[in-house]
Design an enzyme around this catalytic site. Sequence first.
Site, mmCIF file in Angstrom:
data_model
loop_
_atom_site.group_PDB
_atom_site.id
_atom_site.type_symbol
_atom_site.label_atom_id
_atom_site.label_comp_id
_atom_site.label_asym_id
_atom_site.label_seq_id
_atom_site.Cartn_x
_atom_site.Cartn_y
_atom_site.Cartn_z
ATOM 1 C CE1 TYR A 55 10.920 -6.682 -5.395
ATOM 2 C CE2 TYR A 55 11.284 -6.181 -7.703
ATOM 3 C CZ TYR A 55 11.611 -5.988 -6.374
ATOM 4 O OH TYR A 55 12.595 -5.114 -6.038
ATOM 5 C CG MET A 64 6.811 -2.458 0.766
ATOM 6 S SD MET A 64 6.538 -3.630 2.102
ATOM 7 C CE MET A 64 4.843 -3.361 2.499
ATOM 8 N N PRO A 65 8.218 -1.075 -2.883
ATOM 9 C CG PRO A 65 8.783 0.904 -3.992
ATOM 10 C CD PRO A 65 7.745 0.271 -3.149
ATOM 11 C CG HIS A 66 11.132 -5.122 -0.967
ATOM 12 N ND1 HIS A 66 9.868 -5.134 -1.520
ATOM 13 C CD2 HIS A 66 11.557 -6.400 -0.973
ATOM 14 C CE1 HIS A 66 9.545 -6.391 -1.828
ATOM 15 N NE2 HIS A 66 10.560 -7.173 -1.506
ATOM 16 C CB SER A 67 16.554 -4.270 -3.231
ATOM 17 O OG SER A 67 17.359 -5.177 -3.962
#
Length: 146
Positions: A55, A64-67
């Site tokens: 995603y 753009m890895p994020h949580s």
Amino acid sequence: MLKQFLPLSHIQLLNSVDDWQQAVRCSAAPLLAEALIEPSYVESIFKTHQEIGPYYVIAPQIAMPHSRPEEGSKAQALSLVVLKQGVNFGSDNDPVQLVLMLAAKDSESHLEMLSAVADLLSDENAVQQIIQSNNVAEIAEIVHRY
């Protein structure tokens, strides 16, 4: 603007990584080292990737890895890994060469930071200059214009 969230110590230039998981772990390393995120934040990224796919691969060559903040983010922060050899995340935008980890302490305060990131990433010339850079100082010089 980005300089306060993406200091030189948060930028890495790597020739290659073994897989997308290692790319995410490398991008998390400076944030973990400074206790800006917790290990649960990285695990949440992996879990969501398993559930819905990559995603966070937001454009060609850019992830753009994020949580969510409640998954273990303690501050507003960014880290950047530039890969000379791109890595596949299982996305239509593979291979990825820029891995920009985003951490936010809540769901609103990071919007200004995100706006500066959007300005940078929408500048195709700047993105290519970053990918072609040969050292971290060069990358920081480009990023810190935004």
